[in-house]
Design an enzyme around this catalytic site. Structure first.
Site, PDB file in Angstrom:
ATOM      1  N   MET A  59     -44.391  -9.844   1.275  1.00  0.00           N
ATOM      2  CA  MET A  59     -45.508 -10.538   0.640  1.00  0.00           C
ATOM      3  C   MET A  59     -46.477 -11.020   1.732  1.00  0.00           C
ATOM      4  O   MET A  59     -47.253 -11.955   1.515  1.00  0.00           O
ATOM      5  CB  MET A  59     -45.005 -11.706  -0.215  1.00  0.00           C
TER       6      MET A  59
ATOM      7  N   HIS B  12     -39.663 -10.208   9.619  1.00  0.00           N
ATOM      8  CA  HIS B  12     -40.214  -8.975   9.043  1.00  0.00           C
ATOM      9  C   HIS B  12     -40.297  -7.889  10.116  1.00  0.00           C
ATOM     10  O   HIS B  12     -39.964  -6.736   9.867  1.00  0.00           O
ATOM     11  CB  HIS B  12     -41.651  -9.209   8.528  1.00  0.00           C
TER      12      HIS B  12
ATOM     13  N   LYS C 178     -31.722 -13.482   4.367  1.00  0.00           N
ATOM     14  CA  LYS C 178     -32.072 -14.858   4.004  1.00  0.00           C
ATOM     15  C   LYS C 178     -32.161 -14.966   2.471  1.00  0.00           C
ATOM     16  O   LYS C 178     -31.709 -15.930   1.886  1.00  0.00           O
ATOM     17  CB  LYS C 178     -33.398 -15.304   4.627  1.00  0.00           C
TER      18      LYS C 178
HETATM   19  O1  PAF Z   1     -38.786 -11.008  -0.252  1.00  0.00           O
HETATM   20  C1  PAF Z   1     -39.998 -10.841  -0.550  1.00  0.00           C
HETATM   21  O2  PAF Z   1     -40.896 -10.986   0.278  1.00  0.00           O
HETATM   22  C2  PAF Z   1     -40.360 -10.441  -1.973  1.00  0.00           C
HETATM   23  O3  PAF Z   1     -39.525 -11.040  -2.889  1.00  0.00           O
HETATM   24  C3  PAF Z   1     -40.420  -8.912  -2.181  1.00  0.00           C
HETATM   25  C4  PAF Z   1     -39.065  -8.263  -2.004  1.00  0.00           C
HETATM   26  C5  PAF Z   1     -41.406  -8.288  -1.212  1.00  0.00           C
HETATM   27  C6  PAF Z   1     -40.889  -8.601  -3.602  1.00  0.00           C
HETATM   28  O4  PAF Z   1     -42.155  -9.140  -3.843  1.00  0.00           O
END
Ligand code: PAF
Length: 283
Positions: A30, A37, A150
């Site tokens: 997101m 990430h 997490k």
């Molecule tokens: O973990 C996240 O950032 C969100 O829940 C995801 C998996 C991208 C779905 O919107």
């Protein structure tokens, strides 16, 4: 890095890659990217020919409009970070591109996983997650998708989604990435006040202490101990702490041999909600 905002264009590009037998590793996000990430993206790159990342703040997984509105949006920084790890493709669709005029989620049956923990406190959250992850998988058609532990409940639910819908994608859960002081990395951490940020390592410290006490104290007693620690803390409000079976995510009262357990926690730091979890050793 190629950037796509349209479903049909990214599909077309990826289909030519697939024809050339290129494997696709996918990291749905997101945005408001952090080192956690980036570690997923590096893994996707290492294990596949092409790394695809999506940045999409999915409205249907928020039960609280204010939380959605305040979710950090840092597009320029995200693009720079993605380029720094040589990400190949970014998918950055609009809400309209994904949902057209109908911003609602599908209803899923995740065999009860969705009613535990986060599901008890965030109404419809996992229907929203299921809807967007399934949609993104159908667009990107990855060979493997990577998720952080997490959000352990989310990870188990996505594995269930894949199993139930027989989606042709492998799901890999990756370790939690932590700040040096132990706070689990999260896009929400940037919204913490200075005071809350400084105090936030208390959450992981308490989880580590609970891990040590696991097996000495029974699960219920341990839960009460954690609740007491948070009652004494002036800055945090505990939403839940629970010891659960890793597979069913159900709270346990008894510890059995050869089972995997984890402690899960959700805490309010002011109006910012933080979650974390830790694997427990069953000796
Ligand atoms: O973990 C996240 O950032 C969100 O829940 C995801 C998996 C991208 C779905 O919107």
């Amino acid at each position: 890095m190629k950037i796509f905002t349209s479903k049909s264009e990214i599909k077309e590009f990826l289909s030519t890659q697939k024809k050339d037998k290129k494997s696709i590793g996918f990291v749905p996000t997101m945005g408001a990217l952090h080192q956690g990430h980036l570690s997923l993206i590096k893994r996707a790159k290492k294990k596949n020919d092409i790394a695809v990342v999506s940045v999409f703040v999915n409205p249907t997984q928020f039960d609280n409009k204010e939380d959605l509105d305040k979710y950090p949006k840092t597009y320029e920084d995200d693009v720079a970070l993605l380029e720094s790890v040589n990400c190949d493709v970014l998918f950055f669709p609009s809400v309209q591109e994904i949902y057209a005029e109908n911003i609602v989620s599908d209803n899923f049956d995740f065999d009860g996983l969705e009613y535990q923990m986060e599901g008890k406190f965030r109404d419809g959250h996992f229907d929203g997650v299921g809807t967007i992850v399934k949609t993104l998988f159908e667009i990107v058609e990855p060979d493997t998708a990577y998720f952080g532990k997490k959000d352990f409940q989310q990870l188990q639910i996505i594995k269930k989604l894949v199993e139930k819908y027989k989606l042709p994608v492998k799901i890999k859960g990756r370790p939690i990435f932590r700040e040096e002081d132990g706070l689990a990395m999260s896009s929400r951490n940037t919204r913490l006040s200075k005071e809350h940020r400084e105090a936030a390592p208390f959450i992981y410290k308490t989880l580590k202490k609970a891990k040590k006490k696991f097996g000495v104290k029974a699960p219920e007693e341990l839960t009460k101990w954690v609740e007491k620690q948070f009652k004494k803390h002036p800055l945090f409000e505990l939403e839940y702490f629970t010891i659960a079976d890793e597979k069913t995510l159900q709270t346990v009262t008894e510890i059995k041999e050869n089972m995997k357990y984890r402690a899960f926690i959700a805490v309010f730091a002011g109006d910012i909600r933080l979650i974390d979890n830790i694997r427990l050793k069953n000796n």
